[in-house]
Structures are given as C-alpha cells and as structure tokens.
Design a protein around this motif. Structure first.
Motif, short mmCIF file in Angstrom:
data_model
loop_
_atom_site.label_atom_id
_atom_site.label_comp_id
_atom_site.label_asym_id
_atom_site.label_seq_id
_atom_site.Cartn_x
_atom_site.Cartn_y
_atom_site.Cartn_z
N SER A 39 44.26 43.16 51.47
CA SER A 39 45.07 43.13 50.26
C SER A 39 45.73 44.49 50.00
N ASP A 40 44.98 45.56 50.20
CA ASP A 40 45.56 46.91 50.07
C ASP A 40 46.76 47.05 51.00
N ARG A 70 46.55 38.25 40.05
CA ARG A 70 46.00 38.81 41.30
C ARG A 70 46.58 40.19 41.57
N GLN A 74 44.47 43.77 41.73
CA GLN A 74 44.47 44.56 42.96
C GLN A 74 45.08 45.93 42.73
#
Length: 154
Positions: A39-40, A70, A74
């Motif tokens: 995700s990063d 989301r 994040q």
C-alpha cells in the motif's frame, strides 16, 4: 440465473487468483525489507511521478482506485512515518494536498530497483512479446468493463 463458469473457465480464473496472490506475496516481502508495504508503494509511485511530488488526495485516490476512507487511513500511517505530508489545499478548504517527503523519496529510490527486478523476473520475463501484448489487451478490456460497472472515470 447465473452463467456458471465452465471447468476450463474456472481453472483459468483460479490460476489468475493464485498467480496474483503469490506475486503479491513475493513483492510485498521484497518491499518489507525496505520497511514498505504494498500500500505504501502504491501511493509513493504516483506521488513520485507527479509534478513537484504532490497530488490532491482526490486525484491520488482515483489514481490507485481507493476509497476516501482507505486512502485517509493509509496516508495517516505514512505521515506518521515521515513518508508523506498532508496539507490543506490553498484553493479549497476541504481539499488535501499530499506530498512526497524527502524520506519517502529516499526509501522509494532504495526499494524501487529491487521491486522492478522482481516484477521483471517473476512476470515480465516469463512472457513472449505476443503474450505481453495479449495481457495488455486483456487488462485494458477488464479495466474498461470494471469502470463502466463502478462508474469510475476512464
């Protein structure tokens, strides 16, 4: 009445799922060695490609096909780790501009070569030119079909 998958269609679908899961697991492990999650990385890449390393949060969400919640969660995790900054947009009090920090740029520079090499080794180098063209063609068709179902912008 649903159009059930034939045995061959089911095998194709399951093969795709297994390929995606295994590829994601190996890529995630490689990024993990650099302290990054998938995700990063998914967010750092479009930020690094954007002019000035900045994008409005709404544009970033559209780029990676994530919902607002989301993305917000994040980005909060990434901001805590110093990978990104979030500031209010100058022209819109409700808008947020996300920018890549020097720390985010540094970790991306360190992780990207290994990540790209894994993508090449596990995926790109496994295909002939014709297979690569077929995968691109299929991906474009699936993207268009999914956008028409979700109402997402093309």
């Amino acid at each position: 009445m649903p159009r059930w998958l034939s045995e061959e269609e089911q095998q194709t679908w399951q093969s795709y799922i297994q390929m995606r899961q295994r590829l994601d697991a190996v890529l995630a492990a490689g990024l993990g060695e650099h302290g990054l999650s998938m995700s990063d990385y998914e967010l750092l890449v479009p930020l690094s490609a954007a002019a000035g390393g900045c994008l409005r949060a709404k544009e970033l969400a559209a780029e990676v096909c994530w919902d607002k919640s989301r993305l917000s969660k994040q980005l909060a995790r990434m901001a805590t780790r110093g990978l990104v900054d979030r500031v209010p947009a100058e022209d819109d009090a409700r808008g947020i501009v996300v920018s890549l920090t020097e720390a985010g740029r540094k970790v991306l520079r360190e992780a990207a070569p290994e990540h790209v090499e894994l993508v090449r080794e596990l995926f790109v180098d496994r295909m002939t030119d014709a297979e690569s063209a077929a995968v691109r063609s299929l991906a474009e068709k699936v993207i268009l079909a999914s956008e028409s179902r979700s109402g997402a912008p093309s």
